[in-house]
Design a protein around this motif. Structure first.
Motif, PDB file in Angstrom:
ATOM      1  N   VAL A 269       0.864  -1.181   0.000  1.00 49.10           N
ATOM      2  CA  VAL A 269       0.000   0.000   0.000  1.00 49.10           C
ATOM      3  C   VAL A 269       0.904   1.236   0.000  1.00 49.10           C
ATOM      4  CG1 VAL A 269      -1.635   1.370   1.349  1.00 49.10           C
ATOM      5  CG2 VAL A 269      -1.949  -1.111   1.159  1.00 49.10           C
ATOM      6  N   PHE A 270       0.689   2.113  -0.978  1.00 57.71           N
ATOM      7  CA  PHE A 270       1.452   3.362  -1.051  1.00 57.71           C
ATOM      8  C   PHE A 270       0.617   4.443  -0.354  1.00 57.71           C
ATOM      9  CE2 PHE A 270       2.888   0.746  -4.512  1.00 57.71           C
ATOM     10  CZ  PHE A 270       4.256   0.962  -4.572  1.00 57.71           C
ATOM     11  N   PRO A 271       1.010   4.834   0.864  1.00 53.08           N
ATOM     12  CA  PRO A 271       0.162   5.762   1.607  1.00 53.08           C
ATOM     13  C   PRO A 271       0.419   7.228   1.276  1.00 53.08           C
ATOM     14  CG  PRO A 271       1.989   5.052   2.987  1.00 53.08           C
ATOM     15  CD  PRO A 271       2.178   4.388   1.644  1.00 53.08           C
ATOM     16  N   LYS A 272      -0.627   8.006   1.401  1.00 57.52           N
ATOM     17  CA  LYS A 272      -0.493   9.467   1.299  1.00 57.52           C
ATOM     18  C   LYS A 272      -1.479  10.081   2.285  1.00 57.52           C
ATOM     19  CE  LYS A 272      -2.153  12.096  -2.062  1.00 57.52           C
ATOM     20  NZ  LYS A 272      -2.410  12.605  -3.407  1.00 57.52           N
ATOM     21  N   ILE A 273      -0.944  10.856   3.207  1.00 57.53           N
ATOM     22  CA  ILE A 273      -1.799  11.481   4.217  1.00 57.53           C
ATOM     23  C   ILE A 273      -2.637  12.596   3.571  1.00 57.53           C
ATOM     24  CG2 ILE A 273      -1.751  12.990   6.251  1.00 57.53           C
ATOM     25  CD1 ILE A 273      -1.206  10.181   7.031  1.00 57.53           C
ATOM     26  N   THR A 274      -3.903  12.632   3.894  1.00 56.96           N
ATOM     27  CA  THR A 274      -4.765  13.715   3.388  1.00 56.96           C
ATOM     28  C   THR A 274      -5.488  14.384   4.559  1.00 56.96           C
ATOM     29  OG1 THR A 274      -6.813  12.441   3.164  1.00 56.96           O
ATOM     30  CG2 THR A 274      -5.223  12.293   1.349  1.00 56.96           C
TER      31      THR A 274
END
Lengths: 346, 88
Positions: A269-274
């Protein structure tokens, strides 16, 4: 060895065959044993603390030898002939040169490291006055060329956090600030096991790919403390505005979260905080996933290992499903969603 | 033109990923680029153009421009070099 060191550096340091006078410790990552020799008690303590999880006995010879000399000021910090080599990679903190199997890494005002990949030996000279933390020693002096020697022994690093649930490995690759540490902490406090928050090693074994953990200190942005009440004690250790991140050991807070040293990865899983509340997850094409993984581990590209590194990353994305995740502010919601994703992987 | 021997390539789900072993630069090719790359070794430029016009429903002129631009980009990135054998 003594003659070789003298020829490369402006110094005559005697690292005699019996290595007397050094503080030594052995560490095993995967199945690769590294022996670190240090001539300074504080440096030795820092290195030993960084690598505490990998401490090993001294019942066999090391595959990799890494000497670290504390020196004062300018002494021995300039390698001779470095410009005869070519620049392999550079960033704001260091530059690495190549000439044949030899590598030089120069960290301005802090130190210089030389290694010969052909014999798995590295020698570092560090200016103790220019060092202010174990983190600096680890990330600028020890890790770059050590990681290259580990690659040549079949351990391929990846800039990623890694956790597992019921034996299923979840890789969370990403650059600094993408939220992988915050997500890893959130998942560990919701029942996942911890393998590392910044670096892990991939290793081929009997046709499978294994992730060897590297559970060094976790570095958390101060702003993320509000998300985790159990980490509130870190506020008392805040050294001030100069340090944007606070450090702690995951296993000190979440007991028994590091259970086994390795896991087979089952999902990426490639995470990106939003700033959104809800978390959304969507499949990522494998070609795009491979390109992204390359970005996260080949910034320190070395021709001696790039082909094998590329292949193991290709094998990895071939075998496991890959996803992009926009991680929302609802901690429990995102943990449950990712738990459901991992549990659903057959 | 042939792929440089300093390039490794991998096809994943129909798309090509290329890596320059010397400098670590990598490229994820789109569908059109992947088709061109996979045919460079044993097809002439005209044959590749014809394949593109069939596969993507584009004019011959558009396909020719795509092949030229793509090959020029590959040469610029040192992903391609001159073949010792004459091109078909």
């Amino acid at each position: 060895m003594t003659a070789k060191i003298a020829a490369i550096f402006n110094t005559d340091v005697d690292i005699a065959a019996d290595n007397q006078g050094f503080l030594t410790a052995d560490y095993i990552v995967g199945s690769v044993r590294t022996r670190v020799f240090v001539n300074d008690e504080r440096l030795h303590a820092w290195v030993d603390d960084l690598l505490a999880f990998f401490r090993a006995g001294r019942h066999s010879d090391p595959i990799i030898s890494f000497y670290i000399f504390a020196v004062d000021g300018e002494t021995a910090l300039t390698p001779r002939d470095k410009h005869e080599g070519r620049v392999l990679y550079q960033c704001s903190m260091f530059t690495c040169w190549e000439r044949g199997s030899q590598r030089w890494l120069e960290v301005p005002d802090k130190g210089v490291v030389w290694c010969d990949l052909a014999v798995n030996k590295a020698v570092a000279f560090v200016d103790v006055a220019g060092l202010d933390s174990a983190w600096v020693v680890g990330h600028y002096i020890l890790y770059p060329l050590w990681i290259q020697m580990l690659k040549n022994e079949g351990l391929y690093h990846l800039h990623a956090a890694c956790v597992s649930l019921n034996g299923k490995g979840l890789l969370l690759p990403g650059h600094a600030g993408c939220g992988k540490t915050t997500l890893a902490i959130n998942l560990v406090r919701n029942g996942f096991s911890f393998f590392g928050d910044d670096t892990v090693f991939l290793r081929p074994e009997n046709g499978a790919i294994i992730v060897d953990c590297f559970p060094e200190e976790v570095k958390l942005r101060k702003g993320s403390l509000d998300l985790f009440p159990e980490l509130d004690f870190l506020r008392a250790h805040d050294p001030g505005s100069l340090k944007p991140k606070l450090q702690f050991k995951m296993q000190d807070v979440f007991k028994d979260c590091v259970q086994v040293p390795a896991v087979v990865p089952d999902v990426i899983v490639f995470p990106k905080i939003t700033r959104e509340r809800a978390t959304t997850i969507r499949p990522k094409s494998k070609a795009e996933a491979l390109g992204t993984l390359l970005k996260y581990c080949l910034f320190m590209a070395d021709p001696s290992s790039n082909n094998k590194h590329f292949n193991i990353l290709g094998d990895l994305v071939d075998r496991v499903p890959c996803f992009d995740a926009d991680i929302g502010t609802d901690n429990l919601g995102s943990a449950l969603m990712i738990r459901e994703l991992v549990e659903g992987i057959s | 033109m042939i792929a440089s021997d300093r390039i490794v390539a991998r096809e994943i789900e129909g798309e090509m990923v290329l890596l320059n072993l010397d400098n670590g630069r990598y490229f994820v090719l789109n569908e059109t680029g992947s088709v061109i790359w996979k045919n460079l070794a044993d097809k002439s430029r005209d044959q590749i153009v014809r394949r593109l016009t069939k596969q993507f429903d584009v004019t011959e002129e558009t396909a020719e421009a795509a092949v030229t631009d793509f090959i020029n980009a590959l040469i610029k990135e040192e992903l391609l070099c001159e073949s010792t054998a004459a091109e078909a």
